[in-house]
Design a protein around this motif. Structure first.
Motif, PDB file in Angstrom:
ATOM      1  N   GLU A 126      19.588  40.592  41.950  1.00 41.32           N
ATOM      2  CA  GLU A 126      20.307  40.358  43.202  1.00 41.32           C
ATOM      3  C   GLU A 126      21.776  40.735  43.091  1.00 41.32           C
ATOM      4  O   GLU A 126      22.465  40.879  44.099  1.00 41.32           O
ATOM      5  N   GLY A 127      22.266  40.881  41.873  1.00 41.33           N
ATOM      6  CA  GLY A 127      23.674  41.174  41.656  1.00 41.33           C
ATOM      7  C   GLY A 127      23.969  42.662  41.701  1.00 41.33           C
ATOM      8  O   GLY A 127      23.192  43.476  41.203  1.00 41.33           O
ATOM      9  N   GLN A 128      25.095  43.002  42.292  1.00 41.79           N
ATOM     10  CA  GLN A 128      25.532  44.398  42.332  1.00 41.79           C
ATOM     11  C   GLN A 128      26.784  44.616  41.494  1.00 41.79           C
ATOM     12  O   GLN A 128      27.020  45.702  40.978  1.00 41.79           O
ATOM     13  N   VAL A 129      27.602  43.568  41.363  1.00 41.43           N
ATOM     14  CA  VAL A 129      28.857  43.675  40.620  1.00 41.43           C
ATOM     15  C   VAL A 129      28.950  42.541  39.605  1.00 41.43           C
ATOM     16  O   VAL A 129      28.751  41.369  39.950  1.00 41.43           O
ATOM     17  N   LEU A 130      29.235  42.893  38.359  1.00 43.22           N
ATOM     18  CA  LEU A 130      29.503  41.913  37.310  1.00 43.22           C
ATOM     19  C   LEU A 130      31.003  41.878  37.085  1.00 43.22           C
ATOM     20  O   LEU A 130      31.624  42.918  36.865  1.00 43.22           O
ATOM     21  N   ILE A 131      31.593  40.683  37.150  1.00 38.12           N
ATOM     22  CA  ILE A 131      33.025  40.508  36.941  1.00 38.12           C
ATOM     23  C   ILE A 131      33.227  39.583  35.750  1.00 38.12           C
ATOM     24  O   ILE A 131      32.655  38.493  35.707  1.00 38.12           O
ATOM     25  N   GLN A 132      34.030  40.016  34.785  1.00 33.19           N
ATOM     26  CA  GLN A 132      34.312  39.182  33.624  1.00 33.19           C
ATOM     27  C   GLN A 132      35.798  39.201  33.307  1.00 33.19           C
ATOM     28  O   GLN A 132      36.464  40.234  33.434  1.00 33.19           O
ATOM     29  N   ALA A 133      36.312  38.044  32.902  1.00 31.15           N
ATOM     30  CA  ALA A 133      37.741  37.906  32.625  1.00 31.15           C
ATOM     31  C   ALA A 133      38.143  38.736  31.418  1.00 31.15           C
ATOM     32  O   ALA A 133      37.460  38.728  30.390  1.00 31.15           O
ATOM     33  N   VAL A 134      39.245  39.435  31.538  1.00 36.17           N
ATOM     34  CA  VAL A 134      39.715  40.286  30.452  1.00 36.17           C
ATOM     35  C   VAL A 134      40.052  39.472  29.208  1.00 36.17           C
ATOM     36  O   VAL A 134      39.928  39.961  28.080  1.00 36.17           O
ATOM     37  N   ASP A 135      40.465  38.218  29.395  1.00 38.55           N
ATOM     38  CA  ASP A 135      40.841  37.376  28.269  1.00 38.55           C
ATOM     39  C   ASP A 135      39.715  36.446  27.830  1.00 38.55           C
ATOM     40  O   ASP A 135      39.940  35.506  27.073  1.00 38.55           O
ATOM     41  N   GLY A 136      38.498  36.704  28.277  1.00 41.28           N
ATOM     42  CA  GLY A 136      37.349  35.928  27.813  1.00 41.28           C
ATOM     43  C   GLY A 136      36.858  36.441  26.467  1.00 41.28           C
ATOM     44  O   GLY A 136      37.250  37.511  25.996  1.00 41.28           O
ATOM     45  N   SER A 137      35.978  35.678  25.832  1.00 42.54           N
ATOM     46  CA  SER A 137      35.424  36.057  24.537  1.00 42.54           C
ATOM     47  C   SER A 137      34.612  37.341  24.654  1.00 42.54           C
ATOM     48  O   SER A 137      33.686  37.432  25.458  1.00 42.54           O
ATOM     49  N   ALA A 138      34.966  38.341  23.848  1.00 45.29           N
ATOM     50  CA  ALA A 138      34.239  39.615  23.871  1.00 45.29           C
ATOM     51  C   ALA A 138      32.773  39.408  23.504  1.00 45.29           C
ATOM     52  O   ALA A 138      31.881  40.026  24.091  1.00 45.29           O
ATOM     53  N   ARG A 139      32.524  38.547  22.553  1.00 43.53           N
ATOM     54  CA  ARG A 139      31.142  38.280  22.122  1.00 43.53           C
ATOM     55  C   ARG A 139      30.335  37.673  23.258  1.00 43.53           C
ATOM     56  O   ARG A 139      29.191  38.056  23.498  1.00 43.53           O
ATOM     57  N   LEU A 191      43.472  48.561  42.587  1.00 44.12           N
ATOM     58  CA  LEU A 191      44.220  47.737  41.642  1.00 44.12           C
ATOM     59  C   LEU A 191      44.146  48.316  40.240  1.00 44.12           C
ATOM     60  O   LEU A 191      45.141  48.358  39.515  1.00 44.12           O
ATOM     61  N   LYS A 192      42.967  48.765  39.840  1.00 35.94           N
ATOM     62  CA  LYS A 192      42.800  49.364  38.515  1.00 35.94           C
ATOM     63  C   LYS A 192      43.755  50.535  38.325  1.00 35.94           C
ATOM     64  O   LYS A 192      44.341  50.716  37.250  1.00 35.94           O
ATOM     65  N   GLY A 193      43.954  51.319  39.379  1.00 33.98           N
ATOM     66  CA  GLY A 193      44.814  52.485  39.281  1.00 33.98           C
ATOM     67  C   GLY A 193      46.276  52.166  39.065  1.00 33.98           C
ATOM     68  O   GLY A 193      46.997  52.943  38.437  1.00 33.98           O
ATOM     69  N   VAL A 194      46.750  51.023  39.589  1.00 37.10           N
ATOM     70  CA  VAL A 194      48.177  50.725  39.499  1.00 37.10           C
ATOM     71  C   VAL A 194      48.518  49.756  38.372  1.00 37.10           C
ATOM     72  O   VAL A 194      49.694  49.468  38.143  1.00 37.10           O
ATOM     73  N   ARG A 195      47.524  49.278  37.652  1.00 36.34           N
ATOM     74  CA  ARG A 195      47.794  48.365  36.542  1.00 36.34           C
ATOM     75  C   ARG A 195      48.393  49.119  35.368  1.00 36.34           C
ATOM     76  O   ARG A 195      48.127  50.292  35.148  1.00 36.34           O
ATOM     77  N   GLN A 196      49.182  48.393  34.579  1.00 34.71           N
ATOM     78  CA  GLN A 196      49.840  48.987  33.420  1.00 34.71           C
ATOM     79  C   GLN A 196      48.834  49.485  32.395  1.00 34.71           C
ATOM     80  O   GLN A 196      48.927  50.588  31.895  1.00 34.71           O
ATOM     81  N   LYS A 197      47.836  48.638  32.071  1.00 39.82           N
ATOM     82  CA  LYS A 197      46.892  48.972  31.023  1.00 39.82           C
ATOM     83  C   LYS A 197      45.596  49.466  31.636  1.00 39.82           C
ATOM     84  O   LYS A 197      45.002  48.824  32.489  1.00 39.82           O
ATOM     85  N   ASP A 198      45.135  50.612  31.167  1.00 40.18           N
ATOM     86  CA  ASP A 198      43.911  51.202  31.700  1.00 40.18           C
ATOM     87  C   ASP A 198      42.665  50.652  31.025  1.00 40.18           C
ATOM     88  O   ASP A 198      41.575  50.709  31.560  1.00 40.18           O
ATOM     89  N   ASP A 199      42.833  50.078  29.822  1.00 36.88           N
ATOM     90  CA  ASP A 199      41.696  49.552  29.065  1.00 36.88           C
ATOM     91  C   ASP A 199      41.490  48.095  29.428  1.00 36.88           C
ATOM     92  O   ASP A 199      42.414  47.294  29.353  1.00 36.88           O
ATOM     93  N   ASP A 200      40.265  47.706  29.805  1.00 39.88           N
ATOM     94  CA  ASP A 200      40.024  46.307  30.160  1.00 39.88           C
ATOM     95  C   ASP A 200      39.927  45.414  28.941  1.00 39.88           C
ATOM     96  O   ASP A 200      39.954  44.192  29.045  1.00 39.88           O
ATOM     97  N   GLY A 201      39.804  45.994  27.743  1.00 34.28           N
ATOM     98  CA  GLY A 201      39.825  45.217  26.515  1.00 34.28           C
ATOM     99  C   GLY A 201      38.617  44.345  26.301  1.00 34.28           C
ATOM    100  O   GLY A 201      38.625  43.453  25.454  1.00 34.28           O
ATOM    101  N   SER A 202      37.546  44.569  27.025  1.00 33.92           N
ATOM    102  CA  SER A 202      36.397  43.668  26.957  1.00 33.92           C
ATOM    103  C   SER A 202      35.399  44.022  25.879  1.00 33.92           C
ATOM    104  O   SER A 202      34.658  43.166  25.415  1.00 33.92           O
ATOM    105  N   GLY A 203      35.342  45.284  25.502  1.00 32.83           N
ATOM    106  CA  GLY A 203      34.296  45.707  24.582  1.00 32.83           C
ATOM    107  C   GLY A 203      32.937  45.663  25.243  1.00 32.83           C
ATOM    108  O   GLY A 203      31.905  45.660  24.580  1.00 32.83           O
ATOM    109  N   HIS A 204      32.916  45.641  26.575  1.00 31.23           N
ATOM    110  CA  HIS A 204      31.669  45.475  27.312  1.00 31.23           C
ATOM    111  C   HIS A 204      30.886  46.775  27.381  1.00 31.23           C
ATOM    112  O   HIS A 204      31.452  47.850  27.466  1.00 31.23           O
ATOM    113  N   ARG A 205      29.584  46.650  27.342  1.00 29.31           N
ATOM    114  CA  ARG A 205      28.732  47.806  27.528  1.00 29.31           C
ATOM    115  C   ARG A 205      28.717  48.136  29.008  1.00 29.31           C
ATOM    116  O   ARG A 205      28.130  47.412  29.819  1.00 29.31           O
ATOM    117  N   GLU A 206      29.360  49.219  29.379  1.00 31.69           N
ATOM    118  CA  GLU A 206      29.562  49.517  30.790  1.00 31.69           C
ATOM    119  C   GLU A 206      28.293  50.057  31.441  1.00 31.69           C
ATOM    120  O   GLU A 206      27.496  50.735  30.821  1.00 31.69           O
TER     121      GLU A 206
END
Length: 211
Positions: A126-139, A191-206
């Motif tokens: 049922e989900g179309q978009v997964l959102i996860q906090a950049v400062d959450g645990s990568a694992r 928003l992604k385009g104007v942010r300073q850092k382009d890497d979300d830092g999540s280590g997530h499998r995109e």
């Protein structure tokens, strides 16, 4: 994926020319600016303020170029006042807009938060978009996968996601298809385009499309 993270899949709607790059593209991938009192350049991220508007791509380098090379005065064909920190203000306004849209999606029942609820929505397809906090645990974040043909948003903080869901912090969230989801994705692209850092830092499998 176009400049500012805007998807090239959407080509409908009115187009405008970026004053920094010279590229013509759909309005949804641009930031509109108008002149306020005292000829002050004002960002109009919602595109609703009165007056003549000029457009800059939702891309930090394009915005910085417009400021540095004084392109707003040329575009408005008049002397203007560019406030200090204009690019950062655009980022703040877009961040607030994304948070507000996610909050509206939550109130309409199309957004959930919390690992188990997100896992259940994704399991039911049922989900179309997964959102996860950049400062959450990568694992912890790698235990959930982006929906097939869906979108991953991974650059908001846990505090910012918490604001959207009326909680102190949120690490995992998901949006169902339909409703406000398309608007959330589009605003997140800007928003992604104007942010300073382009890497979300999540280590997530995109998945198919990551923001």
């Amino acid at each position: 994926m176009g400049r500012g993270g805007a998807s090239k899949d959407r080509i409908d709607g009115p187009h405008r020319k970026c004053i920094a790059t010279g590229e013509v593209q759909p309005k949804f991938g641009l930031i509109r600016f108008v002149l306020g009192p005292d000829a002050l350049v004002v960002p109009d991220v919602a595109g609703k303020l009165p007056g003549r508007g000029v457009y800059v791509a939702a891309d930090r380098s394009a915005l910085e170029t417009a400021v540095k090379k004084k392109l707003f005065a040329r575009a408005f064909k008049a002397p203007v006042q560019v406030p200090d920190g204009l690019v950062d203000e655009v980022e703040r306004q877009l961040t607030r807009r994304v948070i507000e849209l996610i909050s509206l999606a939550r109130r309409s029942g199309s957004a959930v938060a919390g690992y188990e609820k997100v896992k259940d929505m994704l399991a039911k397809e049922e989900g179309q978009v997964l959102i996860q906090a950049v400062d959450g645990s990568a694992r912890g974040k790698t235990k959930l996968s982006t929906p097939h043909f869906g979108t991953y948003i991974g650059f908001l903080t846990a505090d910012q996601l918490g604001m959207a869901f009326g909680r102190e912090t949120v690490i995992h969230a998901a949006l169902a298809s339909g409703g406000l989801t398309k608007r959330v994705v589009e605003e997140a692209q800007r928003l992604k385009g104007v942010r300073q850092k382009d890497d979300d830092g999540s280590g997530h499998r995109e998945g198919k499309r990551a923001l």
